[in-house]
Design a protein around this motif. Structure first.
Motif, PDB file in Angstrom:
ATOM      1  N   LEU A 220       5.219  -2.644  13.945  1.00 59.17           N
ATOM      2  CA  LEU A 220       5.754  -1.547  13.126  1.00 59.17           C
ATOM      3  C   LEU A 220       5.489  -1.782  11.643  1.00 59.17           C
ATOM      4  CD1 LEU A 220       9.118  -0.765  14.942  1.00 59.17           C
ATOM      5  CD2 LEU A 220       6.961   0.502  15.067  1.00 59.17           C
ATOM      6  N   ILE A 221       5.691  -3.015  11.192  1.00 60.74           N
ATOM      7  CA  ILE A 221       5.415  -3.331   9.788  1.00 60.74           C
ATOM      8  C   ILE A 221       3.931  -3.143   9.492  1.00 60.74           C
ATOM      9  CG2 ILE A 221       5.344  -5.212   8.100  1.00 60.74           C
ATOM     10  CD1 ILE A 221       7.992  -6.224   9.421  1.00 60.74           C
ATOM     11  N   ALA A 222       3.075  -3.609  10.399  1.00 62.44           N
ATOM     12  CA  ALA A 222       1.630  -3.447  10.209  1.00 62.44           C
ATOM     13  C   ALA A 222       1.243  -1.974  10.150  1.00 62.44           C
ATOM     14  CB  ALA A 222       0.879  -4.157  11.337  1.00 62.44           C
ATOM     15  N   SER A 223       1.855  -1.168  10.995  1.00 61.76           N
ATOM     16  CA  SER A 223       1.578   0.278  10.968  1.00 61.76           C
ATOM     17  C   SER A 223       2.014   0.880   9.635  1.00 61.76           C
ATOM     18  CB  SER A 223       2.308   0.976  12.113  1.00 61.76           C
ATOM     19  OG  SER A 223       1.845   0.515  13.352  1.00 61.76           O
ATOM     20  N   GLY A 224       3.167   0.450   9.140  1.00 67.56           N
ATOM     21  CA  GLY A 224       3.647   0.921   7.839  1.00 67.56           C
ATOM     22  C   GLY A 224       2.704   0.532   6.716  1.00 67.56           C
ATOM     23  N   ILE A 225       2.188  -0.679   6.780  1.00 69.88           N
ATOM     24  CA  ILE A 225       1.224  -1.124   5.769  1.00 69.88           C
ATOM     25  C   ILE A 225      -0.040  -0.275   5.839  1.00 69.88           C
ATOM     26  CG2 ILE A 225      -0.299  -3.050   5.125  1.00 69.88           C
ATOM     27  CD1 ILE A 225       2.071  -4.916   5.920  1.00 69.88           C
ATOM     28  N   GLY A 226      -0.470   0.060   7.050  1.00 73.79           N
ATOM     29  CA  GLY A 226      -1.639   0.926   7.202  1.00 73.79           C
ATOM     30  C   GLY A 226      -1.423   2.293   6.572  1.00 73.79           C
ATOM     31  N   VAL A 227      -0.250   2.878   6.801  1.00 80.55           N
ATOM     32  CA  VAL A 227       0.069   4.182   6.210  1.00 80.55           C
ATOM     33  C   VAL A 227       0.097   4.078   4.680  1.00 80.55           C
ATOM     34  CG1 VAL A 227       1.890   5.921   5.952  1.00 80.55           C
ATOM     35  CG2 VAL A 227       1.281   5.067   8.233  1.00 80.55           C
ATOM     36  N   LEU A 228       0.726   3.024   4.171  1.00 80.10           N
ATOM     37  CA  LEU A 228       0.766   2.838   2.718  1.00 80.10           C
ATOM     38  C   LEU A 228      -0.640   2.675   2.141  1.00 80.10           C
ATOM     39  CD1 LEU A 228       3.849   0.471   2.353  1.00 80.10           C
ATOM     40  CD2 LEU A 228       3.698   2.885   1.684  1.00 80.10           C
ATOM     41  N   MET A 229      -1.523   1.982   2.871  1.00 78.22           N
ATOM     42  CA  MET A 229      -2.891   1.794   2.375  1.00 78.22           C
ATOM     43  C   MET A 229      -3.643   3.109   2.365  1.00 78.22           C
ATOM     44  SD  MET A 229      -4.577  -0.640   1.043  1.00 78.22           S
ATOM     45  CE  MET A 229      -5.668   0.258  -0.054  1.00 78.22           C
ATOM     46  N   ILE A 230      -3.382   3.988   3.327  1.00 81.74           N
ATOM     47  CA  ILE A 230      -3.993   5.321   3.307  1.00 81.74           C
ATOM     48  C   ILE A 230      -3.554   6.069   2.048  1.00 81.74           C
ATOM     49  CG2 ILE A 230      -3.982   7.603   4.419  1.00 81.74           C
ATOM     50  CD1 ILE A 230      -3.740   6.072   7.131  1.00 81.74           C
ATOM     51  N   ILE A 231      -2.272   6.003   1.727  1.00 81.64           N
ATOM     52  CA  ILE A 231      -1.736   6.685   0.544  1.00 81.64           C
ATOM     53  C   ILE A 231      -2.336   6.098  -0.734  1.00 81.64           C
ATOM     54  CG2 ILE A 231       0.368   7.092  -0.796  1.00 81.64           C
ATOM     55  CD1 ILE A 231       1.858   7.146   1.975  1.00 81.64           C
ATOM     56  N   VAL A 232      -2.372   4.769  -0.820  1.00 78.79           N
ATOM     57  CA  VAL A 232      -2.933   4.112  -2.011  1.00 78.79           C
ATOM     58  C   VAL A 232      -4.398   4.502  -2.194  1.00 78.79           C
ATOM     59  CG1 VAL A 232      -3.625   1.853  -2.944  1.00 78.79           C
ATOM     60  CG2 VAL A 232      -1.319   2.165  -2.043  1.00 78.79           C
ATOM     61  N   THR A 233      -5.161   4.461  -1.110  1.00 74.24           N
ATOM     62  CA  THR A 233      -6.582   4.807  -1.199  1.00 74.24           C
ATOM     63  C   THR A 233      -6.765   6.260  -1.654  1.00 74.24           C
ATOM     64  OG1 THR A 233      -7.101   3.199   0.526  1.00 74.24           O
ATOM     65  CG2 THR A 233      -8.760   4.906   0.088  1.00 74.24           C
ATOM     66  N   ALA A 234      -5.994   7.175  -1.081  1.00 72.11           N
ATOM     67  CA  ALA A 234      -6.092   8.579  -1.482  1.00 72.11           C
ATOM     68  C   ALA A 234      -5.740   8.749  -2.955  1.00 72.11           C
ATOM     69  CB  ALA A 234      -5.176   9.442  -0.618  1.00 72.11           C
ATOM     70  N   MET A 235      -4.678   8.088  -3.394  1.00 71.46           N
ATOM     71  CA  MET A 235      -4.274   8.210  -4.806  1.00 71.46           C
ATOM     72  C   MET A 235      -5.337   7.656  -5.743  1.00 71.46           C
ATOM     73  SD  MET A 235      -0.193   7.404  -4.609  1.00 71.46           S
ATOM     74  CE  MET A 235       0.048   7.613  -6.357  1.00 71.46           C
ATOM     75  N   ILE A 236      -5.931   6.538  -5.381  1.00 77.14           N
ATOM     76  CA  ILE A 236      -6.973   5.959  -6.238  1.00 77.14           C
ATOM     77  C   ILE A 236      -8.177   6.893  -6.299  1.00 77.14           C
ATOM     78  CG2 ILE A 236      -8.676   4.085  -6.369  1.00 77.14           C
ATOM     79  CD1 ILE A 236      -6.392   2.184  -5.507  1.00 77.14           C
ATOM     80  N   TRP A 237      -8.606   7.436  -5.161  1.00 77.43           N
ATOM     81  CA  TRP A 237      -9.768   8.310  -5.157  1.00 77.43           C
ATOM     82  C   TRP A 237      -9.494   9.616  -5.893  1.00 77.43           C
ATOM     83  CZ3 TRP A 237     -14.844   7.901  -3.376  1.00 77.43           C
ATOM     84  CH2 TRP A 237     -15.178   6.634  -2.873  1.00 77.43           C
TER      85      TRP A 237
END
Length: 193
Positions: free
Chosen positions: A33-50
């Motif tokens: 569950l924590i790993a899945s949460g980190i994956g979701v956060l990384m999607i958000i971070v990547t979108a925000m950076i782009w």
């Protein structure tokens, strides 16, 4: 603890009932569950950076980190499905460390302190400093590899005392486990100094 993936005992991982989280299931399921949460956060971070940052290198670093966390999840799943094969488990462990370093660099590059400082000035490094930095990076990855092998081959119990090594400064190399764990300990001392 949880023999299937991406489900948890045949149930949806995200809706698995809390009352069934007992024993080792707590750790494995919690990890997922924590790993899945980190994956979701990384999607958000990547979108925000782009969307908001013009630095090309940072965009590609965020994309690489997103790819790494996706591969990390797949390796974790393969580790479960294939019953802990050493090569996949070690790759899973090493990629985790690499992903963490990428996210730390992204965090530093997007910090207000970094942004206020502006582009870094050109630093004239000596070739010996460049070689030392490259050697440190390579040796760090070797150390991560040794730690992952120690963990995932159950060599972690080959030397049972600390700071000595089975009662000696240099242990008797009676097994692969002793050799790999001692190499990992020596690597830690070298990297610390």
């Amino acid at each position: 603890s949880v023999p299937d993936w991406p489900t948890t005992y045949g149930e949806n991982m995200f809706t698995y009932p809390v009352e069934k989280w007992t024993g080792g299931i707590v750790y494995e399921h919690g990890h997922r569950l924590i790993a899945s949460g980190i994956g979701v956060l990384m999607i958000i971070v990547t979108a925000m950076i782009w969307l908001r940052d013009d630095r090309r290198w940072l965009r590609w670093l965020s994309a690489a980190a997103l790819f790494a966390v996706i591969v990390q999840g797949a390796l974790g799943g393969l580790t479960v499905l294939m019953r802990l094969p050493t090569a996949i488990s070690v790759s899973h462990a090493m990629l985790a460390q690499s992903f963490m370093l990428m996210t730390l660099l992204i965090a530093a590059a997007t910090s207000s302190r970094w942004l206020k400082a502006g582009p870094p000035e050109e630093i004239q490094e000596s070739s010996s400093l460049k070689r030392l930095l490259l050697a440190t990076v390579i040796f760090t990855f070797i150390q991560i590899f040794l730690g992952a092998v120690t963990r995932h081959t159950y060599s972690g119990m080959a030397i049972t005392d600390f700071p000595l090594n089975n009662g000696q400064v240099i242990p008797d190399f009676i097994s692969f486990g002793v050799a790999i764990q001692f190499a990992h300990r020596v690597g830690a001392v070298i990297l610390t100094t």
